[in-house]
Scaffold this motif. Structure first.
Motif, PDB file in Angstrom:
ATOM      1  N   MET A 249      20.166  -4.624   6.971  1.00 15.61           N
ATOM      2  CA  MET A 249      19.375  -3.549   6.391  1.00 15.61           C
ATOM      3  C   MET A 249      19.215  -2.362   7.333  1.00 15.61           C
ATOM      4  O   MET A 249      18.935  -1.260   6.892  1.00 15.61           O
ATOM      5  CB  MET A 249      18.008  -4.071   5.942  1.00 15.61           C
ATOM      6  CG  MET A 249      18.102  -5.036   4.777  1.00 15.61           C
ATOM      7  SD  MET A 249      19.045  -4.402   3.376  1.00 15.61           S
ATOM      8  CE  MET A 249      17.745  -3.566   2.474  1.00 15.61           C
TER       9      MET A 249
ATOM     10  N   GLY B 626      11.613   8.626  11.479  1.00 11.26           N
ATOM     11  CA  GLY B 626      10.805   7.551  10.917  1.00 11.26           C
ATOM     12  C   GLY B 626      11.594   6.387  10.352  1.00 11.26           C
ATOM     13  O   GLY B 626      11.024   5.479   9.758  1.00 11.26           O
TER      14      GLY B 626
ATOM     15  N   ARG C  54      12.453   7.152   6.169  1.00 11.70           N
ATOM     16  CA  ARG C  54      11.057   6.824   6.474  1.00 11.70           C
ATOM     17  C   ARG C  54      10.428   5.988   5.357  1.00 11.70           C
ATOM     18  O   ARG C  54       9.408   5.345   5.551  1.00 11.70           O
ATOM     19  CB  ARG C  54      10.273   8.129   6.673  1.00 11.70           C
ATOM     20  CG  ARG C  54       8.753   8.004   6.763  1.00 11.70           C
ATOM     21  CD  ARG C  54       8.349   7.309   8.060  1.00 11.70           C
ATOM     22  NE  ARG C  54       6.911   7.075   8.178  1.00 11.70           N
ATOM     23  CZ  ARG C  54       6.284   6.020   7.670  1.00 11.70           C
ATOM     24  NH1 ARG C  54       6.963   5.126   6.980  1.00 11.70           N
ATOM     25  NH2 ARG C  54       4.998   5.860   7.840  1.00 11.70           N
ATOM     26  N   VAL C  55      11.012   6.039   4.176  1.00 14.53           N
ATOM     27  CA  VAL C  55      10.393   5.411   3.011  1.00 14.53           C
ATOM     28  C   VAL C  55      10.652   3.907   3.037  1.00 14.53           C
ATOM     29  O   VAL C  55      11.743   3.444   2.742  1.00 14.53           O
ATOM     30  CB  VAL C  55      10.927   6.016   1.699  1.00 14.53           C
ATOM     31  CG1 VAL C  55      10.186   5.438   0.505  1.00 14.53           C
ATOM     32  CG2 VAL C  55      10.795   7.529   1.730  1.00 14.53           C
ATOM     33  N   SER C  56       9.660   3.173   3.420  1.00 18.23           N
ATOM     34  CA  SER C  56       9.821   1.726   3.489  1.00 18.23           C
ATOM     35  C   SER C  56       9.581   1.144   2.101  1.00 18.23           C
ATOM     36  O   SER C  56       8.843   1.716   1.297  1.00 18.23           O
ATOM     37  CB  SER C  56       8.823   1.135   4.483  1.00 18.23           C
ATOM     38  OG  SER C  56       7.510   1.457   4.076  1.00 18.23           O
ATOM     39  N   PRO C  57      10.190  -0.001   1.826  1.00 23.19           N
ATOM     40  CA  PRO C  57       9.919  -0.676   0.554  1.00 23.19           C
ATOM     41  C   PRO C  57       8.420  -0.915   0.382  1.00 23.19           C
ATOM     42  O   PRO C  57       7.904  -0.824  -0.740  1.00 23.19           O
ATOM     43  CB  PRO C  57      10.660  -2.010   0.693  1.00 23.19           C
ATOM     44  CG  PRO C  57      11.727  -1.757   1.699  1.00 23.19           C
ATOM     45  CD  PRO C  57      11.196  -0.711   2.628  1.00 23.19           C
ATOM     46  N   GLU C  58       7.741  -1.168   1.501  1.00 26.06           N
ATOM     47  CA  GLU C  58       6.295  -1.418   1.412  1.00 26.06           C
ATOM     48  C   GLU C  58       5.576  -0.197   0.850  1.00 26.06           C
ATOM     49  O   GLU C  58       4.655  -0.328   0.041  1.00 26.06           O
ATOM     50  CB  GLU C  58       5.719  -1.758   2.797  1.00 26.06           C
ATOM     51  CG  GLU C  58       6.204  -3.079   3.374  1.00 26.06           C
ATOM     52  CD  GLU C  58       7.468  -2.926   4.208  1.00 26.06           C
ATOM     53  OE1 GLU C  58       8.152  -1.891   4.072  1.00 26.06           O
ATOM     54  OE2 GLU C  58       7.779  -3.824   4.997  1.00 26.06           O
ATOM     55  N   LEU C  59       5.985   0.993   1.302  1.00 23.21           N
ATOM     56  CA  LEU C  59       5.328   2.217   0.819  1.00 23.21           C
ATOM     57  C   LEU C  59       5.538   2.394  -0.679  1.00 23.21           C
ATOM     58  O   LEU C  59       4.623   2.791  -1.396  1.00 23.21           O
ATOM     59  CB  LEU C  59       5.893   3.435   1.542  1.00 23.21           C
ATOM     60  CG  LEU C  59       5.130   3.987   2.736  1.00 23.21           C
ATOM     61  CD1 LEU C  59       5.863   5.188   3.306  1.00 23.21           C
ATOM     62  CD2 LEU C  59       3.711   4.380   2.358  1.00 23.21           C
ATOM     63  N   LEU C  61       6.143   0.020  -2.868  1.00 23.75           N
ATOM     64  CA  LEU C  61       5.328  -0.974  -3.567  1.00 23.75           C
ATOM     65  C   LEU C  61       3.866  -0.554  -3.564  1.00 23.75           C
ATOM     66  O   LEU C  61       3.145  -0.716  -4.549  1.00 23.75           O
ATOM     67  CB  LEU C  61       5.503  -2.350  -2.912  1.00 23.75           C
ATOM     68  CG  LEU C  61       6.864  -3.021  -3.161  1.00 23.75           C
ATOM     69  CD1 LEU C  61       7.030  -4.252  -2.278  1.00 23.75           C
ATOM     70  CD2 LEU C  61       7.010  -3.405  -4.635  1.00 23.75           C
ATOM     71  N   LYS C  62       3.446   0.019  -2.449  1.00 19.97           N
ATOM     72  CA  LYS C  62       2.056   0.463  -2.337  1.00 19.97           C
ATOM     73  C   LYS C  62       1.757   1.546  -3.387  1.00 19.97           C
ATOM     74  O   LYS C  62       0.704   1.525  -4.020  1.00 19.97           O
ATOM     75  CB  LYS C  62       1.811   1.001  -0.927  1.00 19.97           C
ATOM     76  CG  LYS C  62       0.395   1.428  -0.651  1.00 19.97           C
ATOM     77  CD  LYS C  62      -0.529   0.237  -0.458  1.00 19.97           C
ATOM     78  CE  LYS C  62      -1.946   0.705  -0.146  1.00 19.97           C
ATOM     79  NZ  LYS C  62      -2.858  -0.425   0.014  1.00 19.97           N
ATOM     80  N   ALA C  63       2.711   2.466  -3.561  1.00 23.26           N
ATOM     81  CA  ALA C  63       2.495   3.528  -4.546  1.00 23.26           C
ATOM     82  C   ALA C  63       2.331   2.925  -5.941  1.00 23.26           C
ATOM     83  O   ALA C  63       1.444   3.322  -6.701  1.00 23.26           O
ATOM     84  CB  ALA C  63       3.652   4.525  -4.522  1.00 23.26           C
ATOM     85  N   HIS C  65       1.299  -0.075  -6.541  1.00 19.63           N
ATOM     86  CA  HIS C  65       0.038  -0.800  -6.508  1.00 19.63           C
ATOM     87  C   HIS C  65      -1.139   0.148  -6.710  1.00 19.63           C
ATOM     88  O   HIS C  65      -2.143  -0.203  -7.330  1.00 19.63           O
ATOM     89  CB  HIS C  65      -0.083  -1.525  -5.165  1.00 19.63           C
ATOM     90  CG  HIS C  65      -1.351  -2.275  -4.986  1.00 19.63           C
ATOM     91  ND1 HIS C  65      -1.610  -3.439  -5.663  1.00 19.63           N
ATOM     92  CD2 HIS C  65      -2.447  -2.020  -4.236  1.00 19.63           C
ATOM     93  CE1 HIS C  65      -2.817  -3.876  -5.321  1.00 19.63           C
ATOM     94  NE2 HIS C  65      -3.342  -3.031  -4.458  1.00 19.63           N
ATOM     95  N   GLU C  66      -1.013   1.365  -6.174  1.00 22.45           N
ATOM     96  CA  GLU C  66      -2.093   2.344  -6.322  1.00 22.45           C
ATOM     97  C   GLU C  66      -2.102   2.972  -7.716  1.00 22.45           C
ATOM     98  O   GLU C  66      -2.931   3.814  -8.002  1.00 22.45           O
ATOM     99  CB  GLU C  66      -1.969   3.432  -5.263  1.00 22.45           C
ATOM    100  CG  GLU C  66      -2.199   2.945  -3.829  1.00 22.45           C
ATOM    101  CD  GLU C  66      -3.640   2.485  -3.588  1.00 22.45           C
ATOM    102  OE1 GLU C  66      -4.545   3.013  -4.259  1.00 22.45           O
ATOM    103  OE2 GLU C  66      -3.832   1.579  -2.758  1.00 22.45           O
ATOM    104  N   ARG C  93      17.918  -0.035   1.133  1.00 23.79           N
ATOM    105  CA  ARG C  93      16.544  -0.490   0.888  1.00 23.79           C
ATOM    106  C   ARG C  93      16.115  -0.271  -0.553  1.00 23.79           C
ATOM    107  O   ARG C  93      15.590  -1.189  -1.190  1.00 23.79           O
ATOM    108  CB  ARG C  93      15.579   0.295   1.782  1.00 23.79           C
ATOM    109  CG  ARG C  93      15.642  -0.092   3.227  1.00 23.79           C
ATOM    110  CD  ARG C  93      14.734   0.834   4.030  1.00 23.79           C
ATOM    111  NE  ARG C  93      14.932   0.611   5.449  1.00 23.79           N
ATOM    112  CZ  ARG C  93      14.770   1.547   6.371  1.00 23.79           C
ATOM    113  NH1 ARG C  93      14.411   2.762   6.004  1.00 23.79           N
ATOM    114  NH2 ARG C  93      14.969   1.264   7.637  1.00 23.79           N
ATOM    115  N   LEU C  97      15.393  -3.025  -3.444  1.00 26.74           N
ATOM    116  CA  LEU C  97      14.055  -3.169  -4.009  1.00 26.74           C
ATOM    117  C   LEU C  97      14.111  -3.107  -5.531  1.00 26.74           C
ATOM    118  O   LEU C  97      13.382  -3.820  -6.227  1.00 26.74           O
ATOM    119  CB  LEU C  97      13.128  -2.082  -3.441  1.00 26.74           C
ATOM    120  CG  LEU C  97      11.677  -2.108  -3.925  1.00 26.74           C
ATOM    121  CD1 LEU C  97      11.035  -3.466  -3.681  1.00 26.74           C
ATOM    122  CD2 LEU C  97      10.856  -1.020  -3.253  1.00 26.74           C
TER     123      LEU C  97
END
Ligand SMILES: Cc1cc2nc3c(=O)[nH]c(=O)nc-3n(C[C@H](O)[C@H](O)[C@H](O)COP(=O)(O)OP(=O)(O)OC[C@H]3O[C@@H](n4cnc5c(N)ncnc54)[C@H](O)[C@@H]3O)c2cc1C
Ligand code: SF4
Ligand code: SF4
Ligand code: SF4
Ligand code: SF4
Ligand code: FES
Lengths: 266, 664, 148
Positions: A249, B626, C54-59, C61-63, C65-66, C93, C97
């Motif tokens: 990844m 980032g 910079r855009v992580s899968p977590e971010l 998913l968080k969006a 979720h919000e 990524r 996802l």
């Protein structure tokens, strides 16, 4: 097979400081560090208990020592992925490869029940992963209902993460309120489980340990194995195959055509 | 959400801009400001006619001081327009410039939405997002780095030479690395140069000599850069010096060894584009710099078979030949870098229909230049391989250019060099000369005039791209579709000259990787901006000169090279550079040393402390993308100004208000 | 979700879309859409990041979720990333996802990745229009996820 393994360990023992393997304890089995001269009569083989985590802990404690470890296919592949991530030092490790038996392979629904180098046992064929296709044959709403039901049983014990050798992080995002709202059980669908699933991409070797550990019997590996299959077919990345290949990844490999990955259309 | 320095309660000022009527026409600016006043931590709101203007800025300045604001939100145009302006404004009031957040309500709202209600609502949400985010901003300090007063130049063509002289003359040191045994590049092979027809060597050789002798230039010929570490101001460069088997400091360039070599005149000369021969011991060309012999390890009998009478060694008076030489590595530290690696001709193996490399008398432009050149293999006589003076010559344009199957782009100068070569052919022979062209591109000072002049020299222009060359006895038949006549023509000639497209050198990918720079779709190095920053790259302190950035003629190459030199000089004369503080930082206690981030970082800016078992960011090398932050499974990297907390606050700010809207 | 018992008039569903745009190409492309006065639906809210890497899968998913009904990630075309190849990571990524969402029974089309250059204002507007329609058809995220 056990006898052959015992002989092999005796043979290797003089060259190493210890051998990490499974040992019979009461009715069960547990990981054990056999030292030179130790009695090998309680040596055991089992499809359960991944050994990479004990190897990581022991190597961290004795960085200068040389150990051997008895590896099944999944152990070996996990060790390779962990070595890429500096959790294991392959140059100080001798692997004793054991091929799992037909019964063991079936028990694990294992696609590849043998390591690259087999020292002990006869290689048997892997189990076809047809249940994945069966799962995908369900329409999306059914899949959603399936997971909503399954994840509603999650008691957030972190068992899946704790047992997984690839989950070696010092601090886990699943315990961070920023990502997974703390203090609620089951964890709000689907942050917890989807984050963890994303973290298995390119790492998970499908040992199945997380699923076996889960007290709520959540069939986690369906998700992980589906992702694993994508990674293999689209990126030709086989977790645990090559210690010199960078983690997928983060590598510069890119998806030239986004249509190469097809999410199921139904 | 708590502010980062907890002691200080956030006091946010929100400034909403009318932008004349640019924003106000679609967004109810006053309503947005009224709404902002109701948001948490907002202590002051104001609307401005033009926030970016001097009076607009003055109002903000006053408000910051009077109302003791410690955070500022400006709702106006894109942050890409004026964020920097307003950061400076904050700094002027003593507030850290990074305690600002801009909400884009012009480009992303008023200019793209028509419904006033919807646009106003969206503007409110974007302001709310900024108000949520800005308390989490941390003061950041720009970093200063020292710029070492020296430049590395890679490639010693006219571009590299020009840049080297500009910089050396300004008093800074230059390390000039050329992979061939001599500098000069492609221009050294040319006979005359269009449009003025001055002799290429006559204008190039003095510059080559200057570069070779300059006290501020260290020339590493027959060398290559193998690695670069560090960052603007302090690049550590490792250079591989390939063995010449001749001691450079001892050789006088007399050439006696080249005469003595048992393989003399048996090996095709690279400089003569294979048209002439050399020995295993050779000097690339008479004007070579450095003027030193070299022994070609691929052919030398002693080096390949271990046995030779070694006449060269006996011939060499000063005893310069040394077969024990080994590869050497040199390390230098420089503040700036200029890449000037030039171009190559398109690899014709993909276009076999032209018979290039197969038929003796099908040549490329550079080969024909060598034929025309008085010091070339034929001493300037244009003759076929078997020594005949050609009665007819065809020049084919756009081979390996302007074609979707080879290179879609135009190599820009082949039209001109074909016209030039046609002129030389007419001057030196009585041959009938044909030009097969798609259209003639003669854009450049004096170029169209030159084209007009050549048109009157009895040259036949056939409008149609040559599609095939067929050998027929002594003759070569050129086939083309004459688009003016609308029919296929076949023209028998004695010689064919192909204007082969210019492409990046084969090793460009490797060079791009070593220096961490991008390439554009045509494969050449990519400039920072196609119009406004043509000599810069995206890596600070690394500049581009000449044809390595795209096909160029000599005037454009020289201008580009001087531009690159000026950029490097301005950096070095400042002696210091400021680097954005928006960079990543590893939180050591959380890090498990997995190294995912190291693999992910496009700039190799992350290292591992193997002892302490955690990664760390070499801050001066980090560009702040980032990528590592997203890669880290345990989120142990913090990206200044774009932290997860900040981005999530922004998302919450937006979505929180969106649901309010839904309920309203 | 509207319950039959309540008489409260629910406003019609308007999809909420979060767009993560890289600063150098896509955000500039969105700006260009503005400068060119191209119109597109107002549902998208843009969050600027330095690079799509910079855009992580977590971010993402968080969006969701919000409460985002759709998330779109836009970056420079492959080869044009301001950070050389930050977007190479994005290209794995985000599509992975999407696979995961689909496997979990969540419509993968709620998440989209596209490359938009600074010159492609028109393409930006078209993509946003299309995506807004897609998400409108898919309905509120609350149908499939626990949000908030
Ligand atoms: C047939 C022909 C005729 C032409 N006629 C004219 C003309 O009449 N008038 C005109 O204005 N222009 C003419 N040109 C164009 C002219 O040749 C170019 O403008 C000029 O050579 C560009 O200079 P440069 O220094 O950028 O590149 P180059 O001349 O290609 O020089 C690049 C140098 O870098 C070196 N190098 C490459 N890679 C590396 C590396 N990795 N490490 C170290 N060194 C490296 C190469 O060995 C070379 O010495 C002609 C071109 C052709 C092909
Ligand atoms: S779930 Fe992710 S963050 Fe947690 S331990 Fe596993 S890899 Fe690390
Ligand atoms: S199957 Fe489960 S325990 Fe095994 S490697 Fe994959 S995620 Fe980890
Ligand atoms: S932010 Fe980008 S450049 Fe900086 S360390 Fe991380 S990946 Fe490298
Ligand atoms: S990815 Fe995260 S945990 Fe791994 S080395 Fe980098 S900072 Fe440490
Ligand atoms: S900067 Fe645009 S994708 Fe990396």
């Amino acid at each position: 097979m056990l006898e052959a393994l015992r002989k092999k360990i005796q043979e290797i023992m003089p060259q190493v400081d210890g051998v990490i393997a499974l040992r019979r304890v009461g009715k069960g089995t547990a990981p054990h560090l056999f030292l030179p001269g130790d009695d090998l009569s309680e040596l055991a083989l089992s499809p359960q208990f991944p050994l990479p985590t004990p190897v990581r802990i022991i190597q961290a404690k004795y960085p200068d020592k040389r150990f051997a470890v008895v590896v099944r296919g999944c152990d070996e592949r996990q060790l390779v992925e962990m070595a890429k991530r500096r959790q294991i030092f392959l140059d100080k490790l001798t692997m004793i490869g054991v091929a799992c038996t037909k019964e063991q392979a079936e028990y694990c629904r294992c696609e590849m029940p043998f390591p690259k180098q087999v020292d002990i046992g006869e290689t048997v064929e892997g189990i076809p992963q047809t249940f994945l296709d069966d799962f995908l044959a369900k329409p999306r709403e059914e899949r959603l209902a399936f997971w909503k039901h399954a994840f509603a049983k999650c008691i957030k014990c972190y068992g899946c993460r704790n047992i997984c050798p690839e989950c070696f992080c010092k601090e886990c995002v699943l315990e961070d309120n920023l990502w997974v709202t703390s203090g609620t059980v089951p964890p709000p669908f689907p942050m917890f489980h989807l984050i963890r699933a994303m973290h298995t991409v390119g790492k998970c070797v499908a040992c199945g340990e997380c699923e076996r550990t889960c007290p709520a019997d959540i069939p986690l590996t369906i998700l992980y194995k589906l992702l694993k299959r994508d990674v293999e077919t689209v990126f030709h990345y086989y977790a645990g195959a090559d210690p010199n290949e960078p983690p997928l990844m983060d590598s510069t490999i890119f998806l030239a055509d986004m249509d190469m990955l097809h999410p199921p259309r139904r | 959400m708590t502010p980062t320095h907890a002691s200080e309660k956030p006091r946010i000022g929100v400034f909403v801009c009318y932008c004349g009527s640019n924003i106000a026409a679609t967004v109810d600016v006053e309503k947005v400001a009224e709404y902002a006043a109701t948001l948490p931590n907002v202590v002051f709101t104001q609307t401005n006619k033009y926030t970016c203007s001097d009076p607009g800025q003055e109002e903000i300045r006053k408000a910051i001081i009077e109302h003791k604001l410690n955070r500022v939100v400006i709702a106006a145009c894109s942050p890409r327009m004026h964020e920097v302006t307003w950061r400076r404004l904050l700094q002027g009031t003593g507030l850290n410039p990074y305690l600002l957040q801009v909400a884009n309500i012009r480009e992303h709202v008023s200019w793209v939405h028509q419904d006033r209600g919807e646009a106003t609502q969206k503007a409110k949400e974007l302001v709310a997002a900024a108000v949520e985010r800005v308390p989490l901003h941390e003061p950041l300090e720009p970093r200063q780095v020292k710029i070492a007063p020296s430049t590395l130049i890679v490639g010693g063509g006219i571009a590299g030479i020009q840049a080297a002289l500009d910089i050396a003359n300004a008093g800074y040191h230059v390390y000039l690395v050329e992979k061939q045994p001599s500098i000069g590049g492609n221009m050294a092979k040319l006979d005359k140069t269009f449009p003025t027809l001055d002799c290429a060597q006559c204008i190039l050789a003095p510059k080559m000599v200057d570069a070779g002798r300059h006290e501020n230039i260290t020339l590493f010929s027959y060398s290559e850069v193998v690695s670069v570490e560090g960052h603007v101001g302090q690049f550590r460069v490792r250079i591989k010096r390939k063995p010449r088997y001749v001691k450079e400091d001892v050789c006088t360039g007399c050439g006696l060894c080249t005469q003595a070599c048992v393989l003399k005149d048996r090996i095709p000369s690279e400089f003569e584009m294979g048209m002439g021969k050399r020995g295993a011991a050779y000097i690339p060309f008479p004007q070579a710099v450095p003027l030193k012999a070299i022994i070609d390890a691929e052919h030398c009998l002693l080096l390949t078979r271990g046995k030779c009478s070694m006449k060269c060694v006996k011939a060499c008076g000063p005893g310069a030949i040394d077969f024990k030489q080994q590869e050497e590595y040199v390390e230098v530290e420089v503040g700036t870098i200029i890449l000037a690696t030039g171009f190559e001709l398109y690899d014709m193996s993909a276009l076999p229909q032209y018979g290039y490399g197969r038929y003796d008398n099908v040549l490329d432009g550079l080969q024909f230049e060598r034929l025309c050149n008085a010091s070339g293999p034929t001493e300037g006589r244009i003759v076929t391989k078997d020594g005949r003076v050609p009665e007819s010559i065809a020049f084919l344009h756009c081979i390996g250019s302007r074609d979707e199957n080879t290179n879609p782009y135009c190599s820009q100068l082949c039209c001109m060099h074909n016209l030039k070569l046609a002129h030389l052919a007419r001057e030196k022979t009585h041959a009938k000369v044909y030009q097969f062209y798609i259209d003639i591109r003669a854009g450049g000072k004096g170029y169209e005039e030159f084209y007009k002049r050549v048109q009157h020299e009895g040259i036949h222009f056939i409008r149609g791209k040559g599609s095939e060359v067929i050998q027929d006895g002594d003759k070569l038949i050129v086939r083309a579709e004459d688009t003016l006549l609308g029919k296929v023509v076949e023209v028998p000639v004695d010689m064919v000259v192909l204007a082969i497209g210019m492409v990046p050198p084969k090793d460009i990918e490797n060079v791009a990787r070593i220096f961490n720079i991008n390439r554009s779709r045509d494969g050449f190095f990519m400039e920072a901006h196609p119009k406004l920053r043509p000599a810069e790259t995206n890596v600070e302190g690394v500049f581009l000169a000449g044809a390595c950035q795209g096909p160029k003629d000599i005037p454009a190459t020289v201008a580009h090279a001087s531009a690159a030199a000026a950029q490097a000089l301005s950096l070095m004369s400042r002696g210091q550079a400021t680097i954005e503080p928006i960079i990543a930082e590893v939180i050591a206690e959380k890090c498990s040393a997995c190294g995912e981030c190291i693999v992910a970082c496009p700039f190799k800016a992350i290292r591992m402390d193997e002892e302490a078992r955690h990664a760390y960011v070499v801050s001066a090398m980090c560009k702040g993308c980032g990528t590592c932050v997203a890669a880290c499974p345990s989120k142990s990297i913090k990206m200044a100004h774009f932290t997860d907390q900040q981005l999530i606050a922004e998302i919450e700010g937006i979505l929180g208000r969106m649901s309010e809207y839904e309920l309203a | 979700m509207s319950s039959p018992e309540s008489n409260v008039q629910q406003p019609p569903y308007e999809p909420k879309i979060i767009g993560f745009l890289c600063n150098w190409c896509s955000y500039a492309g969105a700006d260009l859409a503005g400068t060119s006065r191209l119109s597109y639906p107002p549902n998208i809210r843009i969050v600027r990041v330095q690079c799509s890497g910079r855009v992580s899968p977590e971010l993402v998913l968080k969006a969701f979720h919000e409460g985002a009904d759709g998330v779109i990630v836009l970056g420079c075309h492959i080869g044009d990333c301001h950070y050389i190849d930050g977007n190479h990571r994005t290209s794995k990524r985000i599509p992975m996802l999407r696979q995961l969402l689909a496997y979990a029974g969540i419509e993968p089309d709620r998440l989209r990745l596209e490359w938009v250059s600074a010159a492609e204002g028109e393409r930006f507007a078209t993509i946003v229009k299309e995506f807004t329609e897609t998400v409108r058809e898919l309905g509120p995220i609350k149908r499939v996820m626990v949000t908030g």
